[in-house]
Design an enzyme around this catalytic site. Structure first.
Site, mmCIF file in Angstrom:
data_model
loop_
_atom_site.group_PDB
_atom_site.id
_atom_site.type_symbol
_atom_site.label_atom_id
_atom_site.label_comp_id
_atom_site.label_asym_id
_atom_site.label_seq_id
_atom_site.Cartn_x
_atom_site.Cartn_y
_atom_site.Cartn_z
ATOM 1 N N GLY A 221 6.089 6.955 -18.265
ATOM 2 C CA GLY A 221 5.789 6.400 -16.936
ATOM 3 C C GLY A 221 5.047 7.416 -16.087
ATOM 4 O O GLY A 221 4.497 8.388 -16.612
ATOM 5 N N ASN A 222 4.995 7.187 -14.791
ATOM 6 C CA ASN A 222 4.379 8.160 -13.884
ATOM 7 C C ASN A 222 5.056 8.067 -12.517
ATOM 8 O O ASN A 222 5.984 7.288 -12.327
ATOM 9 C CB ASN A 222 2.861 7.942 -13.801
ATOM 10 C CG ASN A 222 2.526 6.565 -13.283
ATOM 11 O OD1 ASN A 222 2.813 6.239 -12.135
ATOM 12 N ND2 ASN A 222 1.953 5.720 -14.144
ATOM 13 N N TYR A 223 4.576 8.881 -11.570
ATOM 14 C CA TYR A 223 5.291 9.053 -10.299
ATOM 15 C C TYR A 223 4.944 8.019 -9.227
ATOM 16 O O TYR A 223 5.394 8.138 -8.100
ATOM 17 C CB TYR A 223 4.988 10.443 -9.722
ATOM 18 C CG TYR A 223 5.497 11.575 -10.568
ATOM 19 C CD1 TYR A 223 6.851 11.765 -10.762
ATOM 20 C CD2 TYR A 223 4.607 12.469 -11.165
ATOM 21 C CE1 TYR A 223 7.321 12.813 -11.531
ATOM 22 C CE2 TYR A 223 5.071 13.520 -11.931
ATOM 23 C CZ TYR A 223 6.432 13.693 -12.118
ATOM 24 O OH TYR A 223 6.895 14.724 -12.874
ATOM 25 N N SER A 224 4.141 7.025 -9.525
ATOM 26 C CA SER A 224 3.725 6.092 -8.461
ATOM 27 C C SER A 224 4.942 5.363 -7.881
ATOM 28 O O SER A 224 5.770 4.832 -8.612
ATOM 29 C CB SER A 224 2.722 5.080 -9.009
ATOM 30 O OG SER A 224 2.451 4.105 -8.028
ATOM 31 N N ALA A 291 -0.972 2.747 -10.859
ATOM 32 C CA ALA A 291 -1.190 3.867 -11.777
ATOM 33 C C ALA A 291 -0.784 3.355 -13.164
ATOM 34 O O ALA A 291 0.401 3.329 -13.507
ATOM 35 C CB ALA A 291 -0.356 5.059 -11.360
#
Ligand code: PMT
Length: 414
Positions: A221-224, A291
């Site tokens: 995943g990512n930090y969005s 993102a």
């Protein structure tokens, strides 16, 4: 300090026939609500006052009902005949709710959902946009808890009418003091005039991260956080557009309250791709703020993967590029706006994405800029078109969204 509302002179009567719920709380500025009511009514609005118990210590319901020609609502039940006052009905009736003056206590309760009086329950049930005119002394206003609560409320899509910023306000007037009634009314007029600008338009917005499953308990995943995308959705909806908000897994705190926003929850890039491809042909515009993971594991383990002590290699396959796919099916009259999140060679990379994905313009944000990008309440952007660019200062995401939607309405920057 939270970003305030920009005061503009509006021609035409934007308040004619509008139904306004006016919330009044326990501040010395409560007397000014009479001036607000008079101006709203003069401009053709219908006003229903909801007052807190503390508000009644500063101004009498008799004065307010005489001005509005309506009984003032303050309790859940009418003292006289036990009639139930429905905050839900008020939430559906109103075109806008204005809380002026709004004390630090009421602002705190609104931010945290403390529904212990009629005004807060009405606020929590409100389907229309909400405007908040804070009123308190400077120290209370500047206190981090008040500022945090105001930012929370702004994040929910509420409009903060920051004190002392209006064109009629004297430079000597301190922040914290409630904005002047004529400026507060101008904010509402400004809002209703802007609201019309995207009436009848349909906008697709993507927000948040995507999660690409590795096994039943792990993902890439990512930090969005979704904050930027939700701010864009609120801005378009506030201008009258119908918004389809396709969002990845964002936190439970990210809530949609505007009736013009339809939220579609997805998890992976593939699910986001499917939703966007089916929606975009019927949209006027799309703003791709999500993102999206560029790669996903080639296979997803059925059971939780066990630790072996050996190196673990996970083979990734490319995900569909949603933006490029929408760019390929874009029709004349449709607009496509992308984002570029960069860490280096920002403008060169953004220009390449603008071209490759067939965007009308691209919104560049760089992780090199403090306060920009993931998770923050602020962002710092540059909008790039094929033949121009415009840089903007660091602002709250709600204000950044206004700049982006202004550019969308103009189809670029000037
Ligand atoms: O959610 P917040 O915490 O508020 O943070 C906001 C944000 C930083 C996520 C946002 O401002 C932002 O920059 N979003 C785009 C992030 C990104 O993935 O950028 P990119 O440069 O990798 O992608 C370029 C464009 O293609 C983007 O519009 C992206 O949505 C789109 N894309 C990318 C990959 C892919 N497979 N499909 C896509 O549609």
């Amino acid at each position: 300090m939270v970003e305030g509302w920009l005061f503009l002179c509006i021609s035409g009567n934007m308040l004619q026939g509008k139904k306004i719920v006016l919330g009044i709380t326990g501040s010395i500025a409560a007397y000014k609500s009479c001036l607000i009511i008079r101006q709203l009514i003069k401009k053709g609005a219908e006003v229903q006052v909801v007052i807190t118990p503390a508000g009644k210590e500063f101004i009498t319901p008799i004065t307010l009902s005489a001005l509005t020609s309506k009984p003032v609502i303050s309790d859940f039940f009418s003292q006289r005949d036990g009639t139930w006052h429905s905050h839900v009905d008020l939430g559906l009736w109103a075109d806008a709710m204005l809380i002026a003056p709004a004390t630090a206590s009421t602002i705190g309760k609104m931010a945290h959902g403390v529904a212990d009086n009629m005004l807060i329950t009405t606020y929590l049930s409100m389907k229309a946009p909400v405007f908040i005119a804070p009123a308190m002394d400077l120290d209370m206003y500047a206190h981090p808890s008040t500022q945090q609560n105001l930012q929370t409320l702004q994040g929910y899509g509420n409009h903060i009418i920051e004190p002392g910023t209006g064109f009629l306000a004297s430079k000597l007037e301190g922040k914290g003091r409630m904005e002047e009634p004529e400026n507060i009314v101008a904010c509402l007029e400004n809002f209703f005039s802007q609201q019309k600008s995207m009436q009848g338009k349909k906008v697709l917005i993507t927000a948040g991260p995507t999660y690409e499953k590795i096994d039943p308990v792990r993902f890439i995943g990512n930090y969005s956080s979704g904050k930027m995308g939700f701010a864009l959705a609120n801005e378009c909806a506030n201008r009258g557009a119908e918004v389809e908000l396709v969002c990845g897994p964002v936190s439970a705190a990210m809530q949609v309250t505007h009736p013009h926003i339809l939220r579609i929850d997805v998890e992976s890039a593939k699910e986001m791709y499917d939703a966007c491809m089916s929606l975009y042909p019927s949209m006027d515009s799309a703003i791709l703020c999500a993102a999206v993971a560029d790669y996903a594991p080639e296979t997803v383990a059925e059971q939780k993967m066990k630790r072996t002590g050996e190196d673990l290699v996970i083979r990734l396959k490319p995900n569909p590029d949603i933006a490029a796919s929408l760019g390929a099916i874009k029709q004349d009259g449709q607009t496509l706006v992308g984002f570029a999140l960069e860490t280096n060679d920002e403008e060169t990379n953004a220009q390449a994405k603008l071209k490759k994905k067939n965007f009308d313009f691209i919104v560049l944000n760089s992780l090199k800029d403090e306060g920009a990008g993931f998770r923050t309440d602020t962002n710092k952007i540059t909008i790039l078109t094929a033949d121009g660019k415009k840089e903007y200062p660091l602002k709250m995401k709600a204000e950044v969204a206004k700049d982006i939607v202004d550019a969308l309405e103009r189809k670029g920057v000037r």
